[in-house]
Design an enzyme around this catalytic site. Structure first.
Site, PDB file in Angstrom:
ATOM      1  N   ASP A 117       4.681  -5.308  -1.976  1.00 27.09           N
ATOM      2  CA  ASP A 117       4.911  -3.873  -2.067  1.00 27.09           C
ATOM      3  C   ASP A 117       5.410  -3.518  -3.463  1.00 27.09           C
ATOM      4  O   ASP A 117       5.538  -4.382  -4.332  1.00 27.09           O
ATOM      5  CB  ASP A 117       5.897  -3.409  -0.992  1.00 27.09           C
ATOM      6  CG  ASP A 117       7.273  -4.050  -1.156  1.00 27.09           C
ATOM      7  OD1 ASP A 117       7.451  -4.879  -2.072  1.00 27.09           O
ATOM      8  OD2 ASP A 117       8.169  -3.722  -0.366  1.00 27.09           O
TER       9      ASP A 117
ATOM     10  N   GLY B  45       6.066   6.514   4.341  1.00 27.42           N
ATOM     11  CA  GLY B  45       6.974   7.640   4.438  1.00 27.42           C
ATOM     12  C   GLY B  45       7.679   7.654   5.775  1.00 27.42           C
ATOM     13  O   GLY B  45       7.608   6.703   6.555  1.00 27.42           O
TER      14      GLY B  45
ATOM     15  N   ASP C 285       2.880  -4.531   9.393  1.00 26.34           N
ATOM     16  CA  ASP C 285       3.893  -5.508   8.980  1.00 26.34           C
ATOM     17  C   ASP C 285       5.251  -5.142   9.542  1.00 26.34           C
ATOM     18  O   ASP C 285       5.573  -3.955   9.717  1.00 26.34           O
ATOM     19  CB  ASP C 285       3.977  -5.583   7.455  1.00 26.34           C
ATOM     20  CG  ASP C 285       4.689  -4.374   6.854  1.00 26.34           C
ATOM     21  OD1 ASP C 285       5.918  -4.443   6.648  1.00 26.34           O
ATOM     22  OD2 ASP C 285       4.015  -3.360   6.589  1.00 26.34           O
TER      23      ASP C 285
END
Length: 569
Positions: A257, A417, A478
């Protein structure tokens, strides 16, 4: 001393800042900044040091001359009171290309040279990443000027073409729902979808090594850039040859990420904490009355996260130093890691947020993600990049985010988000939004087929959420859910959760956790022994429990794929 600057090319703003740092006049600082399309000029007056002029100029090479390789150079000038001009040209990795020292008697020479070096034919481009020095970053910081994100046509045409190293293959689509079965082909292996993605925060799964995970049919594994930036650092991982070699997993796909999730968690704590406190967790701190979610603050104290158009600055939890994170720097870090799939920098606002602040956050995220994508396209390195669709629970913002980001040449779509305060709100959002993922969108050359790209749900993969997500067309999910449960004594089974600390398991000899499970734990140990290990706080328990829970999750996803193929989902 009066300084006059004439013929400033396309000057768009003049900012004067006067600050008195101490009662002493000797510390008074007067700064005048001129902002140009590709330059900034700052004049600083210190009574003890005279006048010091800094010109920071950014040059963008023609984006279309070298497809996908948009070079960037920074020219920095310092004009001191003694009449000397110091200049250095750095590339986008902060390598010094040349240094120049020449006498100068007027500021006009400096600003005119800076303006003339800019190429008028260069396309508008996002800001480049910060220097690693927080002090110089603050000195060059510009006032925020909100602009629309770049149009899809500003990206090169080749970037919209299919990748030969990354491909999503749809094997079957349900006639009852949006569910589908597919395969994601990456340079380090295939990912069967729908699939569970295990989280290895520090490039390590809690309690087990990657050989155990591979034996449990774990395919894609998620590593966190935020933690790897702080320890061991990009230079160590890159020196090892990338994450795959560093962790000795040469035949297993990895995803990293941007680090944004962990950075913004510093402001509001975990998602659970923010929801349970109504967004007041950190604001209630007795040591500070400031909001932890601050924008454009130059103070060294106060909020742990500072957000500007350039990016974010946070303090390391390891040593307290300030660390800047920008769309460009996080992509360069992920290039060093070498994961198969990477994620752009995005801003993660909390669930409890003012609608206007949320709208501004979504717009900023779009600009950040576009900048991340531009940085990625300079040197693709056989890595795929997913966008992150934002908007919270605001449907207008979600639709706007989906339409814009899917029009750009991303290789896949992540849903991020705030996704709701509970499972019901998550499912309502997915049921409304995911049908749009099967519709065509507008790209640089017309239609974009959203259906043909993989979709990832960020940070959610408990069993009830998986069932709803699969039905709504999510391909991968995930979560640290199964590994976290195992550390606290909860084991997953087809008959329900087994809370092994309960005394009722102390005499269940010969009874595995799950009679249908084929993991090494269930083949070799019974519930009574696992109860003993947990009560005795033996480290072996976490290893055996985690092996089982990861294996169970992958069995669970395999079952979902079969149910789709059988027409039951």
């Amino acid at each position: 001393m009066i300084l006059i600057v004439s013929k400033i090319y396309s000057m768009i703003a003049l900012v004067t800042h006067i600050s008195l740092l101490t009662p002493s006049l000797n510390t008074m600082k007067i700064t005048m900044s001129f902002l140009l399309p590709a330059s900034s000029v700052a004049f600083s007056f210190h009574p003890s040091a005279g006048i010091r002029t800094a010109v920071h100029h950014r040059v963008f090479d023609d984006f279309w001359k070298s497809p996908g390789l948009m070079g960037r150079r920074d020219r920095r000038f310092i004009f001191s009171g003694n009449g000397s001009l110091q200049s250095s040209l750095r590339d986008d990795k902060a390598n010094v290309v040349d240094d120049q020292n020449s006498p100068s008697s007027t500021v006009e020479n400096t600003t005119t040279f800076a303006a003339s070096e800019a190429s008028s034919s260069s396309p508008p481009s996002p800001s480049s990443s910060w220097s690693s020095s927080s002090s110089s970053s603050a000195h060059r910081r510009k006032p925020e000027i909100s602009q629309p994100p770049p149009d899809p046509s500003t990206f090169p045409s080749w970037s919209y073409e299919p990748r030969d190293f990354f491909r999503f293959e749809i094997l079957y689509e349900s006639k009852k729902s949006l569910a589908r079965v597919g395969r994601i082909h990456t340079p380090h292996g295939v990912i069967d979808t729908p699939g569970y993605v295990a989280v290895a925060t520090n490039a390590a799964l809690k309690g087990v090594d990657f050989r155990d995970a591979d034996s449990s049919n774990q395919q894609l594994i998620f590593c966190n850039t935020y933690h790897l930036l702080l320890q061991p650092g990009t230079d160590v991982v890159e020196g090892a040859g990338g994450l795959h070699k560093f962790i000795n997993r040469p035949r297993g796909p990895l995803i990293t990420d941007s680090g944004g999730f962990q950075v913004f968690s510093l402001a509001y704590g975990s998602v659970h904490e923010e929801l349970s406190t109504g967004g007041e967790l950190k604001r209630a701190s007795a040591s500070s009355k400031k909001s932890p979610y601050a924008h454009s603050s130059d103070s060294d104290s106060g909020p742990p996260v500072k957000v500007t158009e350039e990016g974010v600055v946070f303090r390391s939890y390891r040593d307290g130093r300030k660390i800047p994170l920008t769309p460009e720097s996080t992509i360069r870090a992920q290039k060093s890691f070498g994961a198969d799939i990477i994620i752009p920098l995005d801003e993660l606002p909390p669930y409890h947020i003012d609608p206007k602040v949320l709208e501004d956050s979504v717009e900023r995220t779009h600009r950040w993600e576009a900048r991340s994508l531009m940085e990625h396209l300079k040197d693709v390195r056989e890595q795929a990049i997913y966008c992150v669709i934002h908007g919270g629970l605001d449907r207008n913002l979600r639709k706007k985010s989906l339409e814009y980001l899917t029009s750009l040449p991303f290789d896949g779509y992540a849903i991020g988000g705030s996704l709701g305060k509970n499972g019901e709100e998550l499912m309502e959002l997915l049921e409304w939004m995911m049908p749009m993922m099967n519709e065509d969108g507008n790209g640089s050359d017309g239609s974009v087929n959203r259906r043909e790209k993989p979709r990832h749900l960020l940070g959610i993969a408990d069993e009830p959420s998986i069932l709803g997500a699969v039905k709504n067309g999510i391909d991968t999910m995930d979560s640290c859910y199964p590994t976290r449960l195992s550390r606290h004594g909860t084991l997953l089974s087809r008959e329900g959760k087994v809370h092994i600390k309960s005394g009722k398991y102390s005499r269940q000899f010969g009874v595995p956790i799950d009679s249908e499970c084929g993991c090494s734990t269930c083949r070799n140990y019974d519930r009574a022994y696992l109860w003993h290990l947990f009560k005795a706080k033996e480290p072996l328990f976490m290893q055996l429990a985690t092996i089982h829970n990861i294996h169970y999750m992958n069995d669970f996803m395999k079952q979902q794929r079969q149910l789709i193929l059988d027409g039951k989902i």
